[in-house]
Scaffold this active site. Structure first.
Site: not given
Ligand SMILES: [Zn+2]
Length: 274
Positions: A2-3
């Protein structure tokens, strides 16, 4: 992994469901995460408290409690958060479950266990924590062309590595940095000391555009956040623009090139990005 946009979408989802909820009980797993599970502080400062607000700093979720404590959640590589009805059976990689006062439970699941949970006791600041050494938010007011020009002056670092440095700006990971540089028309290996104020202006503008667009597209999955049918309540965000090597550039049709920089895959158009 996840960014920042995915974490922000999760924050928005949690912010719709958690404020006002009291945490009745806490269940933790036995497996080791990147940091030890703060079992004592969870029982002391989180159990019995009511959620005030769900915030975010870089890729850390900060769940503020009414007693002044903060529950910090980092998703690492494979961490997920979901809301499920109380009584939903525990699965193998559930590391933390918070029983809420509305017959729901917040569940932290992480297969690879690079994520972690921390508790900031009431009144303790973030100075001594991982949050204390971070650069500005890319969507915040301090991320300006002037700021970037000042920090890049005289430096020979490649532009891509510079933007991925959390002390310069937080939350720009490998996927989105490629998108940002493509949109800005700048080569990933350009030396930062050679960029002009105008170039940095394009970086700031492109960063906002790419990240805000990603957040907005993730927002469409928010309605699935509470899912009565079980495990599919987790967020899944499709990433569109990563791994396009050999495919024609959307702007000039030149094939997109893949190169390794600092051990990470880097994608760019050799014609549009200079
Ligand atoms: Zn091109």
């Amino acid at each position: 992994m996840p960014e920042l946009p995915e974490v922000e979408v999760i924050r928005q989802g949690l912010q719709r469901h958690l404020p006002g909820r009291r945490i009745l009980e806490i269940n933790t797993g036995n497996k080791k995460l990147r940091l030890p599970m703060p079992r004592r502080d969870l029982k002391r400062f989180v159990r019995g408290a009511r959620v005030k607000k769900v915030g975010r700093r870089a890729k850390f979720l900060l769940i503020a409690m009414d007693n002044g404590a903060h529950l910090i959640v980092h998703l690492g590589m494979t961490g997920r958060l979901g809301l499920f009805p109380t009584g939903t059976p525990r699965t193998k990689h559930d590391h933390l479950r918070l029983q809420l006062d509305n017959k729901m439970q917040l569940c932290f699941n992480d297969i690879r266990r690079f994520g972690f949970i921390q508790v900031l006791p009431p009144g303790s600041g973030t100075a001594g924590t991982m949050l204390g050494r971070l650069g500005p938010e890319p969507l915040g007011p301090d991320f300006t062309p002037e700021y970037l020009l000042k920090h890049a002056a005289g430096k020979k670092r490649p532009l891509k590595n510079f933007l991925m440095d959390n002390r310069i700006v937080v939350g720009i990971g490998n996927i989105y940095v490629c998108e940002i540089l493509f949109l800005a028309g700048l080569k990933p290996d350009k030396k930062v000391g050679r960029l002009t104020l105008k170039d940095w202006g394009r970086i700031v503008e492109s960063s906002r555009h790419v990240l805000e667009k990603a957040i907005a597209s993730g927002g469409t999955t928010i309605s699935d956040f509470v899912n009565e049918s079980g495990r599919s309540g987790y967020f899944q965000l499709e990433l569109q623009a990563y791994g396009k090597q050999g495919r024609p550039c959307s702007c000039c049709s030149t094939p997109i090139v893949k190169k390794t920089m600092a051990g990470r895959s880097t994608f760019f158009c050799p014609k549009c990005q200079r």
